[in-house]
Scaffold this motif. Structure first.
Motif, PDB file in Angstrom:
ATOM      1  N   UNK A   1       0.832  -1.209   0.000  1.00 42.43           N
ATOM      2  CA  UNK A   1       0.000   0.000   0.000  1.00 42.43           C
ATOM      3  C   UNK A   1       0.867   1.260   0.000  1.00 42.43           C
ATOM      4  N   UNK A   2       1.929   1.246   0.791  1.00 36.87           N
ATOM      5  CA  UNK A   2       2.868   2.385   0.808  1.00 36.87           C
ATOM      6  C   UNK A   2       3.496   2.558  -0.579  1.00 36.87           C
ATOM      7  N   UNK A   3       3.862   1.454  -1.210  1.00 36.82           N
ATOM      8  CA  UNK A   3       4.405   1.496  -2.572  1.00 36.82           C
ATOM      9  C   UNK A   3       3.397   2.124  -3.525  1.00 36.82           C
ATOM     10  N   UNK A   4       2.173   1.611  -3.521  1.00 36.79           N
ATOM     11  CA  UNK A   4       1.158   2.084  -4.463  1.00 36.79           C
ATOM     12  C   UNK A   4       0.828   3.558  -4.242  1.00 36.79           C
ATOM     13  N   UNK A   5       0.748   3.991  -2.995  1.00 28.88           N
ATOM     14  CA  UNK A   5       0.486   5.405  -2.703  1.00 28.88           C
ATOM     15  C   UNK A   5       1.616   6.282  -3.242  1.00 28.88           C
ATOM     16  N   UNK A   6       2.843   5.873  -3.016  1.00 22.48           N
ATOM     17  CA  UNK A   6       4.000   6.662  -3.475  1.00 22.48           C
ATOM     18  C   UNK A   6       4.084   6.686  -4.997  1.00 22.48           C
ATOM     19  N   UNK A   7       3.947   5.541  -5.615  1.00 29.08           N
ATOM     20  CA  UNK A   7       4.107   5.459  -7.073  1.00 29.08           C
ATOM     21  C   UNK A   7       2.951   6.133  -7.807  1.00 29.08           C
ATOM     22  N   UNK A   8       1.752   6.008  -7.303  1.00 30.93           N
ATOM     23  CA  UNK A   8       0.594   6.581  -7.989  1.00 30.93           C
ATOM     24  C   UNK A   8       0.414   8.070  -7.727  1.00 30.93           C
ATOM     25  N   UNK A   9       1.232   8.624  -6.828  1.00 33.60           N
ATOM     26  CA  UNK A   9       1.190  10.074  -6.611  1.00 33.60           C
ATOM     27  C   UNK A   9       2.324  10.772  -7.370  1.00 33.60           C
ATOM     28  N   UNK A  10       3.069  10.010  -8.148  1.00 34.19           N
ATOM     29  CA  UNK A  10       4.174  10.573  -8.933  1.00 34.19           C
ATOM     30  C   UNK A  10       3.654  11.599  -9.935  1.00 34.19           C
ATOM     31  N   UNK A  11       4.382  12.683 -10.091  1.00 36.57           N
ATOM     32  CA  UNK A  11       3.992  13.717 -11.060  1.00 36.57           C
ATOM     33  C   UNK A  11       4.194  13.238 -12.491  1.00 36.57           C
ATOM     34  N   UNK A  12       5.038  12.239 -12.663  1.00 38.60           N
ATOM     35  CA  UNK A  12       5.276  11.688 -13.991  1.00 38.60           C
ATOM     36  C   UNK A  12       4.369  10.472 -14.201  1.00 38.60           C
TER      37      UNK A  12
ATOM     38  N   UNK B   1       3.915   5.884 -12.695  1.00 44.89           N
ATOM     39  CA  UNK B   1       2.797   5.351 -11.911  1.00 44.89           C
ATOM     40  C   UNK B   1       2.576   3.868 -12.217  1.00 44.89           C
ATOM     41  N   UNK B   2       2.477   3.097 -11.166  1.00 45.47           N
ATOM     42  CA  UNK B   2       2.214   1.666 -11.292  1.00 45.47           C
ATOM     43  C   UNK B   2       1.858   1.087  -9.936  1.00 45.47           C
TER      44      UNK B   2
END
Length: 139
Positions: free
Chosen positions: A44-55, A59-60
């Motif tokens: 969940x921490x991974x998904x939150x961080x990756x999906x909040x990426x400005x690029x 996102x994944x």
């Protein structure tokens, strides 16, 4: 002598219980995400961080079953997915599912692996069975 040895192993396995983790889970390991090779406390921490990426290209989401490496939060040793740390012997999660690569020290949730769903659930097997039967009865 065997009792003393067993007691020492049990104490080691229990070391740090409920003292490590993130807002989602209490556990004594972090995961290396195979999709991006970064380390996170949980998927969940991974998904939150990756999906909040400005690029948008960055996102994944992490596929939990793809996790192959974990890092012990007690001794910081990276290793293959396992219940007990290969270096310090700490139990990395009181609940551990080898299929989902899921660890959690908070046993009050009633975690179990649901073979029908293919993922770990909370609430206990009886609760899940009851909900499923009610849903089938409504159909």
């Amino acid at each position: 002598m065997e009792e003393h040895s067993a007691s020492a192993i049990e104490k080691r396995e229990e070391f740090g219980k409920l003292q490590y983790g993130c807002e989602h889970y209490r556990r004594r390991c972090r995961i290396r995400a195979p999709c991006c090779n970064q380390i996170f406390p949980c998927r969940h921490c991974h998904n939150e961080a990756m999906n909040s990426s400005s690029n948008p290209a960055d996102r994944h989401e992490l596929v939990r079953r793809d996790v192959k490496q974990v890092i012990c939060s007690v001794c910081d040793t990276e290793q293959e997915v396992a219940k007990v740390c290969s270096k310090c012997g700490v139990n990395m999660g009181e609940y551990y599912c080898e299929i989902c690569k899921f660890y959690d020290d908070d046993m009050d949730k009633g975690q179990f692996h649901c073979d029908e769903c293919g993922i770990c659930r909370v609430g206990g097997v009886i609760s899940s069975f009851t909900v499923r039967n009610v849903a089938l009865a409504i159909q």
